[in-house]
Design a protein around this motif. Structure first.
Motif, PDB file in Angstrom:
ATOM      1  N   ILE A  63       1.066  -1.299   0.057  1.00  0.00           N
ATOM      2  CA  ILE A  63       0.018  -0.091  -0.048  1.00  0.00           C
ATOM      3  C   ILE A  63       0.935   1.173  -0.006  1.00  0.00           C
ATOM      4  CG2 ILE A  63      -1.643   1.448   1.228  1.00  0.00           C
ATOM      5  CD1 ILE A  63      -2.606  -1.554   0.242  1.00  0.00           C
ATOM      6  N   ARG A  64       0.667   1.906  -0.905  1.00  0.00           N
ATOM      7  CA  ARG A  64       1.644   3.106  -1.278  1.00  0.00           C
ATOM      8  C   ARG A  64       0.745   4.340  -0.863  1.00  0.00           C
ATOM      9  NH1 ARG A  64       5.452   1.601  -5.064  1.00  0.00           N
ATOM     10  NH2 ARG A  64       6.733   3.098  -4.216  1.00  0.00           N
ATOM     11  N   LYS A  65       1.399   5.607  -0.489  1.00  0.00           N
ATOM     12  CA  LYS A  65       0.707   6.860  -0.320  1.00  0.00           C
ATOM     13  C   LYS A  65       1.529   7.961  -0.860  1.00  0.00           C
ATOM     14  CE  LYS A  65      -0.302  10.199   3.575  1.00  0.00           C
ATOM     15  NZ  LYS A  65      -0.250  10.492   4.872  1.00  0.00           N
ATOM     16  N   ILE A  66       0.921   8.738  -1.607  1.00  0.00           N
ATOM     17  CA  ILE A  66       1.441   9.864  -2.616  1.00  0.00           C
ATOM     18  C   ILE A  66       0.959  11.050  -1.905  1.00  0.00           C
ATOM     19  CG2 ILE A  66       1.638  10.901  -4.876  1.00  0.00           C
ATOM     20  CD1 ILE A  66       0.786   8.061  -5.887  1.00  0.00           C
ATOM     21  N   THR A  67       1.873  11.906  -1.320  1.00  0.00           N
ATOM     22  CA  THR A  67       1.309  13.269  -0.899  1.00  0.00           C
ATOM     23  C   THR A  67       0.840  14.351  -2.172  1.00  0.00           C
ATOM     24  OG1 THR A  67       3.390  14.178  -0.769  1.00  0.00           O
ATOM     25  CG2 THR A  67       2.553  13.009   1.139  1.00  0.00           C
ATOM     26  N   PRO A  68       0.283  15.129  -1.687  1.00  0.00           N
ATOM     27  CA  PRO A  68      -0.094  16.260  -2.764  1.00  0.00           C
ATOM     28  C   PRO A  68       1.176  16.834  -3.384  1.00  0.00           C
ATOM     29  CG  PRO A  68      -1.422  16.695  -0.899  1.00  0.00           C
ATOM     30  CD  PRO A  68      -0.679  15.723  -0.510  1.00  0.00           C
ATOM     31  N   ASN A  69       2.274  16.868  -2.768  1.00  0.00           N
ATOM     32  CA  ASN A  69       3.520  17.256  -3.485  1.00  0.00           C
ATOM     33  C   ASN A  69       4.207  16.087  -4.211  1.00  0.00           C
ATOM     34  OD1 ASN A  69       3.398  19.609  -1.757  1.00  0.00           O
ATOM     35  ND2 ASN A  69       4.588  18.936  -0.250  1.00  0.00           N
ATOM     36  N   GLY A  70       3.765  15.009  -4.236  1.00  0.00           N
ATOM     37  CA  GLY A  70       4.321  14.040  -4.967  1.00  0.00           C
ATOM     38  C   GLY A  70       5.075  13.394  -4.359  1.00  0.00           C
ATOM     39  N   ASP A  71       5.232  13.117  -2.955  1.00  0.00           N
ATOM     40  CA  ASP A  71       6.241  12.044  -2.102  1.00  0.00           C
ATOM     41  C   ASP A  71       5.435  10.877  -2.109  1.00  0.00           C
ATOM     42  OD1 ASP A  71       8.252  14.188  -1.614  1.00  0.00           O
ATOM     43  OD2 ASP A  71       6.933  15.148  -0.059  1.00  0.00           O
TER      44      ASP A  71
END
Length: 122
Positions: A63-71
């Protein structure tokens, strides 16, 4: 904003302008990072939370998470299998669907294990 997954990268499309841009990812693999330095392995499904974070059920059993900044970071999962646990100690097999509730709990369809799994964030 609409989000769709294409092979190894995550793209966004503005529903107003129709402009498509890459949020994260570049090629096949399993790598956390920012923008194009991150790699995905056949992302299966995405969900968006109220904070603008994108959660990805990746074909790599993670499960991966992408922040609004693309991290991009890996929240849970490692190798295919079945194991409840924290972070990389958890195992999934055949991730398909993903959803996020208003309290930021994540629910995933663990297809090959015939289970619906819940991931809590602290």
């Amino acid at each position: 904003m609409e989000i769709s997954e294409i092979f190894y990268w995550m793209r966004t499309m503005s529903s107003r302008s129709g402009v498509v841009s890459t949020l994260a990812g570049s090629s096949q693999g399993i790598e956390d990072g920012t923008g194009a330095t991150a790699k995905f392995n056949f992302p299966r499904s995405v969900a968006l939370d109220a904070g603008g974070n994108v959660y990805v059920a990746d074909g790599s059993s993670r499960i991966r998470k992408i922040t609004p900044n693309g991290d991009v970071s890996t929240l849970a999962g490692s190798t295919a299998g079945f194991e409840d646990g924290l972070g990389a100690d958890a195992q999934f097999s055949g991730l398909r669907g993903i959803a996020v509730d208003t309290e930021f709990n994540i629910y995933v369809t663990d297809f090959n294990n015939h289970k619906i799994r819940k991931i809590t964030q602290e």
